[in-house]
Design an enzyme around this catalytic site. Structure first.
Site, PDB file in Angstrom:
ATOM      1  N   ASP A 214       0.873  -1.151   0.000  1.00  0.00           N
ATOM      2  CA  ASP A 214       0.000   0.000   0.000  1.00  0.00           C
ATOM      3  C   ASP A 214       0.923   1.217   0.000  1.00  0.00           C
ATOM      4  O   ASP A 214       2.112   1.114   0.306  1.00  0.00           O
ATOM      5  CB  ASP A 214      -0.923  -0.024   1.226  1.00  0.00           C
ATOM      6  CG  ASP A 214      -2.117   0.883   1.027  1.00  0.00           C
ATOM      7  OD1 ASP A 214      -3.140   0.679   1.690  1.00  0.00           O
ATOM      8  OD2 ASP A 214      -2.049   1.788   0.166  1.00  0.00           O
TER       9      ASP A 214
HETATM   10  C1  GLC Z   1      -4.285   4.359  -0.173  1.00  0.00           C
HETATM   11  C2  GLC Z   1      -5.163   3.142   0.004  1.00  0.00           C
HETATM   12  C3  GLC Z   1      -5.069   2.166  -1.131  1.00  0.00           C
HETATM   13  C4  GLC Z   1      -4.852   2.936  -2.411  1.00  0.00           C
HETATM   14  C5  GLC Z   1      -3.469   3.537  -2.344  1.00  0.00           C
HETATM   15  C6  GLC Z   1      -3.172   4.413  -3.559  1.00  0.00           C
HETATM   16  O1  GLC Z   1      -3.715   4.722   1.029  1.00  0.00           O
HETATM   17  O2  GLC Z   1      -5.036   2.426   1.241  1.00  0.00           O
HETATM   18  O3  GLC Z   1      -6.284   1.417  -1.158  1.00  0.00           O
HETATM   19  O4  GLC Z   1      -4.967   2.072  -3.540  1.00  0.00           O
HETATM   20  O5  GLC Z   1      -3.268   4.278  -1.156  1.00  0.00           O
HETATM   21  O6  GLC Z   1      -3.995   5.522  -3.540  1.00  0.00           O
END
Ligand code: GLC
Length: 751
Positions: free
Chosen positions: A234
């Site tokens: 993430d």
């Molecule tokens: C965010 C989310 C994830 C997302 C990523 C990119 O913090 O937790 O679901 O795809 O970052 O935006």
């Protein structure tokens, strides 16, 4: 290693160590790293329910709502309530078409985390409190996205069930609960839909960051489930880049400029260079897979909008409809008071990384105005402000309009800032000013229908008496306005069903005493008893149960038949008939139940569902396949799934609390007799098909009292003795020697 992974690995071998290391980290916030003219940068964009492709200088902004327009389909909280995998597949394919047109290689979705608490600010992005439907719907979206060759990214692996302290908190979960509740949806998606990528979660799992959790990323995901794609972090979830790579992470997003750490770790013998090459190879395999994607320049904006409307219609849940207040007749001579700002300014999606700039947004007020006939008069009153600023004049106006109307349709819900990625709610209440408005409207107008717009479940018990009908639309996407009008006017019958329980009180929620944790830990103290698994096991009263939803007709369930088709395999069939006067769709649910005097497992669990559309008077047969895994529980001591021999009940119903048909089947179990040990209890020995007779023979030879002698002497003695490990008998004066026990255990093993 299959051919494609072999070719990717071989092409990784042609790259220098520095280039391999570079591939294991992003090239920018939304792209992978290009390498010379050999490896192109892949573009990754959120999802899940529409493409959020930041444009221009927004691309590098940490958070920006400025992205290229795309269709905002209903978020998963809504789509999940359609219980329609085919629909989810179509939406996945539509999202992929838009991804391709916008130059996106991988869509960052679907999110399939379990709704452990209704307070989780991100529940709008997830499907259910139940792992079965989460897995089936998640797999359908992945297959839809990947049907065009665009990559999907199932997330957030694993046990990311809250927003509070999400980047540091340790989800402390016993393995049985992980295996039976928090992992199965990911397992189903990986095994059935084969996603190109998985995104690891921010949080720790039992003290180890998901990004560095070898058990999670390598042992379970790859060795047990056979995942052959790429694991990305993430955004910002990597704490220790070297430890993450060593644990099985392949791609750190976004980049942290720490490639030098990889080189130093390899040189220092702390990181196997083969692991770096393997991770780089998975980036190359992702490139190979996405290179084969179909390329599109654009999409049919109107057709995608209509698909979003179809999805919102199929997902809204009619919770209550006393006296058939709904549907309203659009041709009738009547005055309809449309009340609530949400009718004009809809809430249709959630906040955070999933936020889409829509191609257009419908509202129900305009849709109703366009749809009703000349004999119908519509009035509108905002009733309240969206940010909760007191507005008594708005309420007075709305109540006056309700007093002059034949029916009031009141649009209530959670203001936008109430719930979001990044923070959790602290209550499940509806705003007090809205409840007050509803109470006043109901006082002056006898027929009131409420339409809800909310991403997380809200409590209804306090105000339910003031509404004859309640339609839960959740967050219905950009076309939700017209979809709600379609349902209110009966253009289509509602067919959504709840995928999460609506409790009477927050205090009834199984995780309530264990959410969101503190001091860096959240203990999943409720274990497997999440949602209906607790409510139904303990017969806890709820406002509306898992699987509930009404429609504009009625259905009969008949002719339950089961057929054994193999070792722990059965087919289950039933006949569903539309016994009403309107075409409608029914969601037929199959639960497997275990009636135990003292529960060792949830009383019943969803193991199948199917949605069937029927004209008035028509019937259809529905069919399910049951396997041993549907009966199994996870044995932490054995490290595997177990099926106990004995009876179980097949339940076919319209919700977890509306079971229409039942039948009892028997399973011989998984056939794995547990080995008996000296530490096995007297009762385990007696109950064991092989060890029991051997023990009795040994007792007889030793002229020791038989179980029956013990019971005749003192019934409590035998009951107490059953839980005594056999080895302890020696110390208790029974002349069962250690040698006897060794001989017995050897004899059992030899059978
Ligand atoms: C965010 C989310 C994830 C997302 C990523 C990119 O913090 O937790 O679901 O795809 O970052 O935006």
């Amino acid at each position: 290693m299959n051919a494609s992974s072999a070719s990717s690995a071989s092409s990784a071998a042609t790259l220098s160590p520095a280039e391999q290391a570079a591939l294991t980290s992003g090239g920018s916030r939304w792209t992978t790293t290009p390498v010379r003219d050999v490896v192109r940068a892949l573009t990754l964009s959120d999802g899940p329910h529409g493409i959020r492709r930041p444009a221009g200088d927004a691309a590098e902004a940490v958070v920006s709502r400025d992205s290229l327009p795309a269709t905002c389909f209903p978020p998963s909280v809504t789509l999940g309530c359609s219980w329609d995998p085919q629909l989810a597949h179509r939406i996945g394919a539509a999202v992929a078409r838009e991804a391709s047109a916008l130059g996106v290689d991988v869509v960052l979705g679907p999110g399939i985390n379990i709704k452990r608490s209704p307070l989780c600010g991100r529940n709008f992005e997830y499907f259910s409190e139940d792992p079965h439907i989460s897995g089936v719907m998640g797999a359908a979206v992945v297959e839809g996205i990947q049907s065009l060759g665009v990559g999907a990214c199932v997330k957030h692996f694993a046990a990311n069930n809250q927003e509070t302290d999400r980047m540091r908190v340790s989800a402390d979960v016993d393995e049985q609960t992980l295996r039976e509740i928090y992992l199965p949806a990911f397992e189903h998606v990986v095994r059935h839909a084969r996603p190109y990528t998985v995104m690891c979660a921010y949080n720790k799992v039992n003290g180890i960051h998901a990004s560095e959790n070898h058990w999670l990323l390598t042992q379970v995901l790859r060795k047990e489930w056979g995942f052959d794609g790429l694991v990305m972090s993430d955004w910002g979830a990597v704490t220790d880049r070297v430890a993450a790579l060593a644990a099985g992470l392949d791609l750190e997003m976004p980049p942290t400029g720490t490639d030098g750490q990889i080189a130093a770790a390899v040189e220092g013998g702390r990181l196997d260079p083969a692991r770096v090459a393997e991770a780089a190879g998975r980036v190359l395999r992702l490139r190979d897979r996405t290179d084969r994607a179909q390329r599109f320049e654009d999409w049919d904006v109107d057709a995608h909008h209509e698909l979003a409307r179809e999805a919102a219609r199929a997902s809204a849940v009619l919770l209550k409809n006393e006296g058939d207040i709904l549907p309203l007749d659009p041709t009738a001579q009547q005055t309809i008071a449309v009340i609530g700002e949400f009718a004009r300014t809809p809430r249709y999606q959630g906040n955070g990384s999933s936020h889409v700039v829509p191609t257009r947004v419908d509202n129900t007020l305009d849709a109703l105005t366009a749809a009703v006939g000349p004999a119908t008069t519509l009035t509108f009153g905002a009733g309240f402000t969206l940010d909760g600023t007191p507005a008594p004049e708005l309420a007075e106006q709305a109540v006056a309009q309700a007093a002059a109307a034949d029916v009031a349709v009141v649009f209530l819900g959670l203001p936008d800032a109430h719930e979001s990625e990044g923070y959790d709610r602290t209550d499940i209440d509806m705003p007090a000013d809205q409840i007050e408005l509803l109470r006043e409207v109901a006082r002056v107008c006898p027929r009131v229908a409420v339409v809800l717009a909310n991403g997380g479940a809200v409590s209804v018990s306090e105000w339910l008496a003031h509404a004859g009908a309640v339609l839960e639309s959740w967050l219905p996407g950009q076309a939700g306005g017209t979809a709600i009008a379609d349902l209110i006017l009966g253009i289509e019958s509602p067919s959504g069903r709840l995928t999460e329980t609506i409790p009477h009180r927050l205090a009834d929620v199984p995780s309530h005493l264990h959410f969101p944790g503190r001091d860096g830990h959240v203990v999943y103290g409720e274990g497997r008893y999440v949602g209906y698994r607790r409510y139904d096991t303990l017969d806890v009263p709820v406002a509306y149960p898992f699987g509930h939803g009404l429609t504009y007709t009625t259905f009969a369930y008949d002719d339950l038949e089961t057929t054994a088709t193999g070792d722990n395999r059965w087919t289950v069939e039933a006949t569903i008939t539309n016994t009403g006067s309107r075409f409608a769709r029914e969601v037929v649910q199959l639960y497997v139940a275990f009636d135990e005097p003292h529960p060792t497992r949830p009383r019943h669990e969803l193991r199948g569902f199917t949605k069937v559309g029927l004209a008035p008077g028509a019937s259809a047969s529905v069919r399910f396949e049951l396997t041993g895994r549907d009966l199994a529980w996870w044995s932490t001591s054995l490290g595997g799934w177990r099926i106990d021999p004995g009876p179980f009940t097949v339940e076919i119903g319209a919700s977890s609390r509306d079971i229409r048909l039942r039948t009892v089947l028997h399973t011989a179990g998984d056939g794995t007799l547990t080995d008996l040990e000296a530490t096995s209890t007297f009762g385990e020995w007696l109950d064991h098909p092989v060890g029991g007779p051997l023990l009795r023979e040994a007792l007889a030879r030793a002229k020791a009292p038989s179980p029956e002698d013990l019971a005749a002497t003192d019934p409590t003695l035998l009951r107490a003795a059953r839980d005594v490990p056999l080895a302890k008998f020696t110390g208790l004066g029974f002349d069962v020697t250690t040698q006897d026990i060794d001989r017995l255990t050897a004899a059992v093993r030899s059978r």
